[in-house]
Design a protein around this motif. Sequence first.
Motif, PDB file in Angstrom:
ATOM      1  N   ARG A  43       5.345   9.500 -24.668  1.00  0.00           N
ATOM      2  CA  ARG A  43       3.942   8.425 -24.839  1.00  0.00           C
ATOM      3  C   ARG A  43       2.964   8.498 -23.931  1.00  0.00           C
ATOM      4  NH1 ARG A  43       7.423   4.890 -27.278  1.00  0.00           N
ATOM      5  NH2 ARG A  43       7.046   3.476 -25.276  1.00  0.00           N
ATOM      6  N   GLU A  44       3.585   8.596 -22.425  1.00  0.00           N
ATOM      7  CA  GLU A  44       3.213   9.409 -21.477  1.00  0.00           C
ATOM      8  C   GLU A  44       3.159  10.636 -21.565  1.00  0.00           C
ATOM      9  OE1 GLU A  44       4.593   9.869 -16.621  1.00  0.00           O
ATOM     10  OE2 GLU A  44       5.946   8.135 -17.594  1.00  0.00           O
ATOM     11  N   ILE A  45       3.817  11.957 -21.954  1.00  0.00           N
ATOM     12  CA  ILE A  45       3.084  12.765 -21.813  1.00  0.00           C
ATOM     13  C   ILE A  45       2.108  12.816 -22.755  1.00  0.00           C
ATOM     14  CG2 ILE A  45       4.015  15.015 -22.593  1.00  0.00           C
ATOM     15  CD1 ILE A  45       4.959  13.787 -19.396  1.00  0.00           C
ATOM     16  N   GLU A  46       2.155  12.384 -23.185  1.00  0.00           N
ATOM     17  CA  GLU A  46       0.847  12.091 -25.117  1.00  0.00           C
ATOM     18  C   GLU A  46      -0.058  12.346 -24.240  1.00  0.00           C
ATOM     19  OE1 GLU A  46       1.417  14.272 -27.436  1.00  0.00           O
ATOM     20  OE2 GLU A  46       3.648  14.053 -27.371  1.00  0.00           O
ATOM     21  N   GLU A  47       0.016  10.864 -23.084  1.00  0.00           N
ATOM     22  CA  GLU A  47      -1.681  10.746 -22.722  1.00  0.00           C
ATOM     23  C   GLU A  47      -2.052  11.884 -21.717  1.00  0.00           C
ATOM     24  OE1 GLU A  47      -0.744   7.029 -20.929  1.00  0.00           O
ATOM     25  OE2 GLU A  47      -0.591   5.913 -22.941  1.00  0.00           O
ATOM     26  N   THR A  48      -1.034  12.266 -21.055  1.00  0.00           N
ATOM     27  CA  THR A  48      -0.785  13.035 -19.818  1.00  0.00           C
ATOM     28  C   THR A  48      -1.516  14.642 -20.425  1.00  0.00           C
ATOM     29  OG1 THR A  48       1.221  12.618 -18.707  1.00  0.00           O
ATOM     30  CG2 THR A  48       0.091  14.712 -18.253  1.00  0.00           C
TER      31      THR A  48
END
Length: 268
Positions: free
Chosen positions: A234-239
Amino acid sequence: MSALEQRFQAHADTLKLHERLDIIQPADAPFVIKNNGELKMQIEKYKTVIMTSPNSPGYMDDVPRLLLETIARHPSWGVTAAIYNSPPKRKVVDTYVRRRCTEARKDIKKMIKLSIGESNPQNPDGERVKAVDIVALVKNCIGNSKKDVIVTAPMCARFAYLRQVFCQAGGGGDFWPNVDEGLQAIREAFKGTPTEKEDIAKVFLDILHDDLRIYGHPSDPKGYTNTSGTAIQREIEETALAAPILPPSEQDYDDEDGSEDHDNEDEG
């Protein structure tokens, strides 16, 4: 001790600390990515997460960029602003990240090549034999990062697209450029339309349906039905959707180690 004396003492203590740090690692000391260090471990973890993200805009340049941005967001891993502001030290990080991303692309392409199976002589247009289903293919590409990455339906659709490009355009040295060009073409086709996201999603859904027909339905349907990943995913999707926080990397140096990101990726 007066307030003024306390300030002078604090300043002296700070100078002593910097002297000790300069002894341990001088300011002009080369930056080294340690084999078992925190930075290398996090690069390996996040590399896999970004490479398997269904929202990565591309693979040749965007995956290394996203990984470098992620590293910059976590200075506790060892890459501080001072290192990014030092061209020789930043080059060490850039070169290592790009080399690891190149190796990851090679590994994924090999997995795709091994997954396509053989045509069924009795039914050439039907399901292929000895093929690897889409969930199993994604799991093979995730490898040892299963605790950080779980298979999701959007991820399956993205890997179905990768397999489609491999079979239609071939898996030679231009495979990943073809992948990136195809992703860009899909985005451009629906850019600015009222149903842009829905239309793009339908393209990948149709590709996934074709993949299921050709290579078979997954024996483990859980990955095909998951809609959200781990906290790291999920962090990477935001990144992947955020504006870059790093200035463009200086690429006017010679890659004497031969690890430039656009090298020949043929397996031979």
